[in-house]
Design a protein around this motif. Structure first.
Motif, short mmCIF file in Angstrom:
data_model
loop_
_atom_site.label_atom_id
_atom_site.label_comp_id
_atom_site.label_asym_id
_atom_site.label_seq_id
_atom_site.Cartn_x
_atom_site.Cartn_y
_atom_site.Cartn_z
N UNK A 95 0.84 -1.19 0.00
CA UNK A 95 0.00 0.00 0.00
C UNK A 95 0.87 1.24 0.00
N UNK A 96 0.22 2.39 -0.09
CA UNK A 96 0.93 3.67 -0.02
C UNK A 96 0.63 4.27 1.35
N UNK A 97 1.61 4.28 2.22
CA UNK A 97 1.40 4.82 3.56
C UNK A 97 1.44 6.35 3.50
N UNK A 98 0.40 6.98 4.03
CA UNK A 98 0.35 8.44 4.09
C UNK A 98 0.55 8.95 5.50
N UNK A 99 0.89 8.06 6.42
CA UNK A 99 1.20 8.49 7.78
C UNK A 99 2.70 8.74 7.88
N UNK A 146 4.68 7.73 10.80
CA UNK A 146 5.37 6.83 11.72
C UNK A 146 5.61 5.49 11.05
N UNK A 147 6.75 4.92 11.28
CA UNK A 147 7.17 3.60 10.84
C UNK A 147 7.43 3.54 9.33
N UNK A 148 6.44 3.89 8.50
CA UNK A 148 6.61 3.79 7.06
C UNK A 148 5.83 4.90 6.38
N UNK A 149 6.37 5.39 5.25
CA UNK A 149 5.70 6.44 4.48
C UNK A 149 5.96 6.20 3.00
N UNK A 150 4.92 6.36 2.17
CA UNK A 150 5.04 6.13 0.75
C UNK A 150 4.82 4.66 0.42
N UNK A 151 5.20 4.23 -0.79
CA UNK A 151 5.02 2.81 -1.17
C UNK A 151 5.74 1.90 -0.17
N UNK A 152 5.02 0.92 0.34
CA UNK A 152 5.56 0.06 1.39
C UNK A 152 6.03 -1.26 0.80
N UNK A 153 7.34 -1.43 0.73
CA UNK A 153 7.93 -2.66 0.25
C UNK A 153 8.32 -3.56 1.41
N UNK A 154 9.33 -4.38 1.19
CA UNK A 154 9.70 -5.40 2.17
C UNK A 154 10.10 -4.84 3.52
#
Length: 416
Positions: free
Chosen positions: A384-388, A390-398
């Motif tokens: 998915x594309x994270x828009x938050x 914290x932890x991850x932002x943008x396209x979420x890969x491995x």
């Protein structure tokens, strides 16, 4: 046989430990087998999908949502290619991230580890089923999927193909499970499975994401909706602008990285809009503009305040006129959803200001927002594309599907 949520959660927790220690060779072999079987079983997948499509059309589903739902041989091949690319990528699990020696002789570092059991709630797009499995599996996680009722038969078919491929490779099929009960009550119960699910990721429209964020007691990684803007600066190459906007708006309308809102500098309205409208008329795109836009070109619907913040997922585009870059940045930061924003400009200073001042997961200069995608970014697939933030932002890969733990080497140290 439909399993209860408790049974599904118990199976996922049982699968977590062997997956945590599964080596790269075994993972990659299973991914390649799943990719092979998806293509080999294309006819079965397309037949299941055709039933979902037919039901959607009978229920009056919009064209953009039908597009999200539809499988084609090319899209199935794309799902398989995503798994194949994942097999070729480095395994993130076990990677040691730094190692420092303390004055007392302790060696302290961090090691990348799986998150555990990941729950994913999503709508319409059956390709998410394969992408989610591949990413979670390569990162050592078990995944529990909760798709929408509109894609149920497609998802059941895809999950069965993958589970059979895993079993053929002597890997637990419970690495992937699908919740087949699509009721709202079951979805709400899934959001509260703290004892079984380590993190929950919603993928879908604003209503779904808001409901998960509001109701979940499981930690959530928020993947946002996409009210994506393109700002055409006064120095823009106008033909480039028309080409980029046409691609970003019409290449696929039912995706979160499609352009929904256009912002135009007032000095180039007369030069840009007639040419742009002629191009967008090829796809019968409805334009909704402010007063200046309505004066400049005919057959434009007057925009409302609601239009500036709407993700249409349809052949509709809002157009806002601004007098400066400052006004463009302020408008975009007010109405965007933190997804993807672009500027078309020949002015280096304006490009850099846009990159620095726009608050979004992906910010482009002279390129279509449609590139915000794990495959295009070289991740093989995305969750998915994270828009938050914290932890991850943008396209979420491995790596976005991993955590870390501290590893400490000593030689007898005790704390004084």
């Amino acid at each position: 046989m439909k399993l209860s949520l408790t049974e599904i959660g118990t199976r996922a927790k049982a699968a977590e430990q062997p997956l945590r220690t599964l080596g790269r060779t075994a993972k990659d072999a299973a991914l390649l087998k799943a990719a092979e079987e998806l293509v080999a079983k294309s006819d079965m997948l397309l037949a299941a999908n055709a039933q979902d499509i037919r039901k959607g059309e009978e229920n009056g589903m919009k064209p953009g949502m039908i597009d999200r739902l539809r499988l084609t041989p090319e899209r199935i091949a794309g799902m398989a290619e995503g798994l194949t690319q994942l097999a070729a990528m480095e395994d993130p699990i076990g990677e040691v991230i730094g190692m420092k020696r303390r004055p007392n002789g302790l060696l302290i570092g961090q090691q990348r580890v799986p998150l555990g059991v990941i729950g994913i709630i999503y709508e319409s797009r059956p390709n998410v089923t394969a992408d989610a499995f591949g990413l979670c599996f390569k990162a050592g996680n078990a995944v529990i999927l909760k798709g929408g009722s509109d894609a149920l038969l497609s998802n059941i078919a895809i999950v069965q193909v993958i589970r059979d491929a895993l079993a053929a490779c002597n890997v637990t099929p419970d690495a992937i499970q699908l919740i087949e009960d699509t009721s709202r009550e079951t979805t709400t119960e899934f959001m509260k499975m703290n004892g079984y699910v380590d993190v929950l990721i919603p993928r879908g429209g604003a209503g779904l994401i808001k409901a998960v964020v509001k109701n979940s007691t499981v930690p959530v990684i928020e993947t946002g909706t996409g009210n994506c803007h393109i700002y055409v600066d006064e120095s823009a190459d106008l033909q480039m602008a028309v080409d980029i906007i046409f691609n970003a708006k019409t290449q696929r309308i039912g995706v979160c990285n499609a352009c929904e809102s256009l912002v135009v500098h007032e000095k180039i309205l007369d030069a840009l809009l007639p040419a742009l409208k002629a191009r967008l008329d090829e796809k019968q795109v409805e334009l909704r503009g402010d007063e200046a836009v309505c004066r400049t070109i005919p057959d434009v619907k007057e925009a409302t305040e609601e239009d500036w913040g709407t993700e249409y997922l349809d052949y509709i585009l809002s157009i806002k006129t601004v007098a400066s870059l400052d006004e463009a940045i302020a408008h975009i930061n007010r109405y965007n959803t933190g997804h993807s924003e672009a500027i078309i400009t020949q002015d280096y200073a304006n490009a850099q200001r846009f990159l620095n001042e726009i608050d979004a997961a992906a910010v482009y200069v002279n390129a279509s927002t449609r590139f915000t995608d794990g495959f295009e970014f070289g991740f093989g697939a995305e969750i998915g594309i994270s828009t938050q933030k914290l932890h991850a932002r943008g396209p979420m890969g491995l790596t976005a599907l991993t955590s870390t733990k501290y590893i400490i080497y000593g030689n007898g140290q005790v704390r004084p």
